[in-house]
Enzyme design. Structure first.
Site, PDB file in Angstrom:
ATOM      1  N   ASP A  22      85.647  32.827   7.029  1.00 43.17           N
ATOM      2  CA  ASP A  22      85.018  31.701   6.324  1.00 43.17           C
ATOM      3  C   ASP A  22      85.853  30.470   6.459  1.00 43.17           C
ATOM      4  O   ASP A  22      86.972  30.433   6.903  1.00 43.17           O
ATOM      5  CB  ASP A  22      84.995  32.290   4.786  1.00 43.17           C
ATOM      6  CG  ASP A  22      84.403  31.522   3.808  1.00 43.17           C
ATOM      7  OD1 ASP A  22      83.644  30.516   4.336  1.00 43.17           O
ATOM      8  OD2 ASP A  22      84.147  31.702   2.649  1.00 43.17           O
ATOM      9  N   ASP A  75      87.936  37.845   2.030  1.00 39.36           N
ATOM     10  CA  ASP A  75      88.477  37.983   0.887  1.00 39.36           C
ATOM     11  C   ASP A  75      87.812  38.465  -0.355  1.00 39.36           C
ATOM     12  O   ASP A  75      88.345  38.752  -1.523  1.00 39.36           O
ATOM     13  CB  ASP A  75      89.407  37.072   0.504  1.00 39.36           C
ATOM     14  CG  ASP A  75      88.914  35.711   0.069  1.00 39.36           C
ATOM     15  OD1 ASP A  75      87.526  35.631   0.361  1.00 39.36           O
ATOM     16  OD2 ASP A  75      89.421  34.537  -0.063  1.00 39.36           O
ATOM     17  N   ASP A  95      82.875  41.416   1.275  1.00 47.81           N
ATOM     18  CA  ASP A  95      83.293  41.330   2.451  1.00 47.81           C
ATOM     19  C   ASP A  95      83.768  42.589   3.064  1.00 47.81           C
ATOM     20  O   ASP A  95      84.007  42.898   4.376  1.00 47.81           O
ATOM     21  CB  ASP A  95      84.688  40.372   2.658  1.00 47.81           C
ATOM     22  CG  ASP A  95      84.298  38.868   2.602  1.00 47.81           C
ATOM     23  OD1 ASP A  95      83.176  38.322   3.419  1.00 47.81           O
ATOM     24  OD2 ASP A  95      84.739  38.107   1.743  1.00 47.81           O
ATOM     25  N   ASN A 106     109.566  60.573  40.974  1.00 50.96           N
ATOM     26  CA  ASN A 106     110.692  61.749  41.035  1.00 50.96           C
ATOM     27  C   ASN A 106     110.158  63.143  40.971  1.00 50.96           C
ATOM     28  O   ASN A 106     110.675  63.822  42.027  1.00 50.96           O
ATOM     29  CB  ASN A 106     111.931  61.478  39.951  1.00 50.96           C
ATOM     30  CG  ASN A 106     112.601  60.035  40.054  1.00 50.96           C
ATOM     31  OD1 ASN A 106     112.831  59.789  41.122  1.00 50.96           O
ATOM     32  ND2 ASN A 106     113.315  59.667  39.021  1.00 50.96           N
ATOM     33  N   ASN A 151     115.765  63.516  32.808  1.00 48.49           N
ATOM     34  CA  ASN A 151     114.588  62.881  31.945  1.00 48.49           C
ATOM     35  C   ASN A 151     115.476  62.347  30.689  1.00 48.49           C
ATOM     36  O   ASN A 151     115.094  61.335  30.124  1.00 48.49           O
ATOM     37  CB  ASN A 151     113.624  63.903  31.559  1.00 48.49           C
ATOM     38  CG  ASN A 151     112.247  63.220  31.328  1.00 48.49           C
ATOM     39  OD1 ASN A 151     111.994  62.466  31.782  1.00 48.49           O
ATOM     40  ND2 ASN A 151     111.587  64.132  30.101  1.00 48.49           N
ATOM     41  N   ASP A 201     115.400  58.092  29.725  1.00 45.46           N
ATOM     42  CA  ASP A 201     114.688  57.725  28.317  1.00 45.46           C
ATOM     43  C   ASP A 201     115.357  56.997  27.438  1.00 45.46           C
ATOM     44  O   ASP A 201     115.232  56.110  26.505  1.00 45.46           O
ATOM     45  CB  ASP A 201     114.257  59.169  27.450  1.00 45.46           C
ATOM     46  CG  ASP A 201     112.959  59.729  28.115  1.00 45.46           C
ATOM     47  OD1 ASP A 201     112.103  58.990  28.730  1.00 45.46           O
ATOM     48  OD2 ASP A 201     112.647  60.741  27.713  1.00 45.46           O
TER      49      ASP A 201
END
Length: 758
Positions: A238, A501, A505, A569, A594, A598
């Site tokens: 709006d 708002d 709406d 890998n 692993n 990580d």
């Protein structure tokens, strides 16, 4: 795996706690009477037996029996399908009264359109009428594009992991390797390929993005919507309060000749001062403009404003005069529609047809200059003490109310910034096309294409989809057309954000890819929104969109890091297991690899994001991710096999030395390649975040020290000669440089095709 799981749990718990604190900022509340005092409590804390106070815009917290009411109207469309607001009053009805005729009851899941009420909460939650049908009505919340992308990515990895596990296990059994070792190795490969920290990384990244957005006064109610905010390429809004100042002022009250008129203002003031419906900025502007003495008048009845009639009428009487007066104000067309006469400045009246041309000329001139113009009418009645919608007839048009709400000084720059970010602004307003066009031009939408609610009403769905994409201003729009516009834009391929708002709406907020509201909005709008702005300012939204894109970029970094190194890998390990007389790595070493790789990636949420990654919307593209995985996985595998050749043929490594050497190369190269794939720029021209840098250095040092630790034998590792470290260092350096070249070629080919990983 246990360590990775605990790390993920700790990170996700912190993210969940942070999001919960942010949601508390915009929690929906209800006003209840406890211990004789009115208090605000979270709507989920309302219990049977509470007495609640309700007014326009409030959501009903449970099934309630009305104790007192004043001009009360509720929207029950979500429960009964009734389009128009239903009038509600206190009273007693038979127990078997149908749901849609229970005028003395308010239902959970509905909201107040106008008036006020005091009500006793009888049922809450699953016991309510809405709760009884929730299984059919409360369909699962649609997945966001981000969630769809994650799910499709998960399916991709699951397929690759399953196929690789079965093939490697079968091959090792065929080669008469120990069955248990072969099985554990195959499972370890599958685990190694899976970026098991992806849920945690996603939660961390989104939660951190939510916290950063909160600093920009943007509160995220549904964290998965952050990606949608970043991917938004059309914003529907709006004009009031976003493009304009949002402080409506009454500029003048004019008679039918266009001259200032105290009589017109007096009628408008009576209407605004005595109405008790929805708290409109228009009424507040009238009340604050001046305060004439109306102490001799009393209000008899009211016909609340609704979004179909677009009129508000108040029936008043003067205690020293006979009869009553119905005073009406509203949209000019809708007021003129119920008028048969018009009042001249001198007080005489003429058929409205004689004055209508002049009235419309004044209206067009004022609207063309950006002013909002309403009509005022009145009707003298004899002995009426109550009135309904049918009373709005045979009225006399008395004049015009002229309101100003100038554009914000920052509006032009904000609209331009949105355009630079690849997001177009579309204005959706109930104002007439002249006002809408004037405001649009003032904020930088030059010669905007305009579509009116009447045009939309006559269009088929395919025609609206075609027209909506090219339209910048939707004017004279009915509330039920907003959702239709949003859906048409989505069908046209846009990622749509909707900023609303108001009470009306909610459907459009639900329909949009990302629903946006403001903290001062009606409860029903805030409940429907994914994101709530603490300031109704597009500038705040622009900064929020940039944060959303940065959050999405960091999430994808982890995907790229994990898939490129892990896939390479694991593929190399699978191939090596077929020609080596021993397993290239023990299952425990696969999992340790692993876990260590990580660790740096858990800091990715804090990483810096290159400016070009937030300059345009990005969405998930699984094809792009798959190609990235194949290309960079292949590069990784080439250097893995080079490592095998150096260790076996040049350095004559034994089984333990081979495993140690490849373990070192795998972890160190995977950590350093993070610095390459995290950016599209040359890695030395994009500075990583501090925590990512520190974590990478720490893991590399820890990895190099592990073979020399007292417990190295437990891990199947052993010290290696310095020449091993030099050879492995050269391989890692060559790998990083090759990946940098591959990255430049890969993005160079992908970008001209318009691909984006978002």
């Amino acid at each position: 795996m246990l360590a990775s799981g605990l790390l993920g749990f700790w990170q996700e718990k912190g993210a969940a706690d942070a999001v919960e604190k942010l949601l508390a900022v915009v929690r929906i509340t209800a006003t209840v009477i406890r211990d004789g005092k009115e208090v605000e409590v979270p709507i989920e804390s309302v219990v049977p037996g509470d007495v609640v106070r309700l007014s326009a815009g409030d959501s009903v917290p449970g099934d309630c029996r009305i104790l007192e009411s004043n001009d009360l109207h509720a929207d029950e469309a979500t429960l009964t399908g009734e389009t128009y607001p239903v009038e509600k009053t206190a009273g007693t009805l038979p127990e078997d009264t149908p749901l849609n005729r229970r005028t003395n009851t308010l239902f959970m899941g509905t909201h107040i359109v106008s008036g006020t009420a005091t009500a006793l909460v009888v049922k809450t939650g699953a016991a309510t009428e809405f709760g009884k049908v929730s299984a059919s009505l409360a369909a699962r919340t649609p997945e966001t594009a981000f969630e769809v992308g994650l799910r499709r990515f998960g399916y991709l990895l699951a397929r690759v992991g399953l196929i690789m596990t079965l093939l490697i296990f079968a091959a090792n059994v065929f080669l008469q390797r120990p069955v248990v070792d072969s099985f554990l190795f195959s499972v370890a490969l599958a685990v190694g390929l899976t970026p098991q920290l992806l849920p945690a990384i996603t939660s961390i990244t989104l939660a951190r993005g939510a916290r950063r957005m909160a600093r920009e006064k943007v509160i995220v109610r549904r964290v998965s919507s952050i990606e949608n905010l970043g991917g938004m390429d059309v914003l529907c809004s709006d004009k009031t309060g976003t493009l304009t100042e949002g402080r409506v002022r009454l500029r003048s009250a004019l008679d039918t000749e266009g001259d200032e008129s105290a009589a017109v203002f007096f009628d408008a003031y009576l209407n605004a001062a005595l109405e008790t419906g929805y708290a409109s900025p228009i009424d507040e502007a009238i009340r604050s403009h001046d305060q004439p003495d109306i102490s001799g008048y009393e209000k008899l009845d009211e016909v609340p404003y609704d979004f179909v009639r677009k009129r508000l009428s108040v029936l008043v009487a003067h205690k020293n005069r006979e009869g009553s007066v119905l005073v009406t104000k509203g949209a000019l067309e809708n007021v003129l529609a119920v008028c048969t006469r018009a009042r001249r400045p001198e007080g005489t009246t003429v058929p409205v047809s004689e004055a209508e041309a002049g009235i419309r000329d004044h209206f067009a001139d004022l609207s063309g200059h950006g002013f909002r113009v309403l009509g005022v009418a009145r009707r003298e009645l004899t002995s009426k003490t109550s009135v309904g919608r049918e009373g709005e007839a045979e009225m006399t048009f008395v004049g015009l109310l002229v309101f100003s709400d100038p554009p914000k000084e920052s509006a032009v720059g904000t609209v331009e910034r949105l355009r630079d970010l690849g997001c177009s602004l579309k204005m959706i307003t109930g104002d007439n096309r002249l006002v809408a066009a004037s405001v649009a031009r003032e904020v930088g939408l030059k010669e905007p294409a305009i579509l009116t609610g009447g045009d939309i009403q006559r269009m088929s769905e395919p025609a609206l989809v075609s027209r909506a994409v090219a339209t910048e201003v939707f004017a004279e729009v009915e509330p039920n057309q907003k959702e239709r516009i949003i859906l048409a834009l989505k069908k046209g391929g846009a990622a749509v954000g909707y900023l609303g708002d108001g009470i009306n709406d909610a459907p459009a907020l639900h329909a949009a890819d990302v629903g946006l509201s403001v903290d001062s909005a009606a409860d029903v709008a805030k409940e429907a929104a994914d994101i709530v702005l603490l300031e109704k300012d597009l500038g705040v939204l622009v900064r929020g969109a940039e944060e959303g894109r940065a959050t999405f970029a960091n999430t994808l970094k982890y995907v790229f890091m994990a898939t490129s190194a892990n896939f390479g890998n694991m593929f190399s390990m699978a191939g090596a297991s077929l020609f080596l007389p021993f397993l290239p790595l023990l299952p425990t070493q696969v999992l340790l690899t692993n876990f260590l790789t990580d660790l740096p990636e858990t800091t990715i949420a804090t990483d810096a994001v290159d400016r070009e990654l937030v300059e345009r919307p990005r969405r998930w593209d699984i094809g792009f991710v798959k190609n990235f995985m194949l290309v960079f996985g292949a590069v990784s595998s080439v250097f893995d096999y080079l490592t095998f050749g150096v260790l076996l043929l040049l350095l004559r490594a034994g089984m333990v030395e081979f495993r140690t050497g490849w373990f070192l190369e795998s972890v160190v190269s995977a950590c350093l390649i993070v610095l390459v794939v995290r950016t599209r720029r040359p890695f030395f021209r994009s500075r990583p975040g501090r925590y990512l840098t520190l974590a990478t250095i720490a893991v590399v040092l820890l990895t190099l020290l592990l073979p020399y630790a007292p417990f190295a034998g437990v891990l199947g590792l052993a010290p290696v000669p310095p020449v091993f470290l030099l050879a492995l260092g050269a391989i890692v350096a060559a790998y990083v440089l090759t990946a940098e070249v591959a990255k430049r070629v890969f993005y160079g080919r992908a970008e001209p095709q318009g691909r984006s990983e978002g």
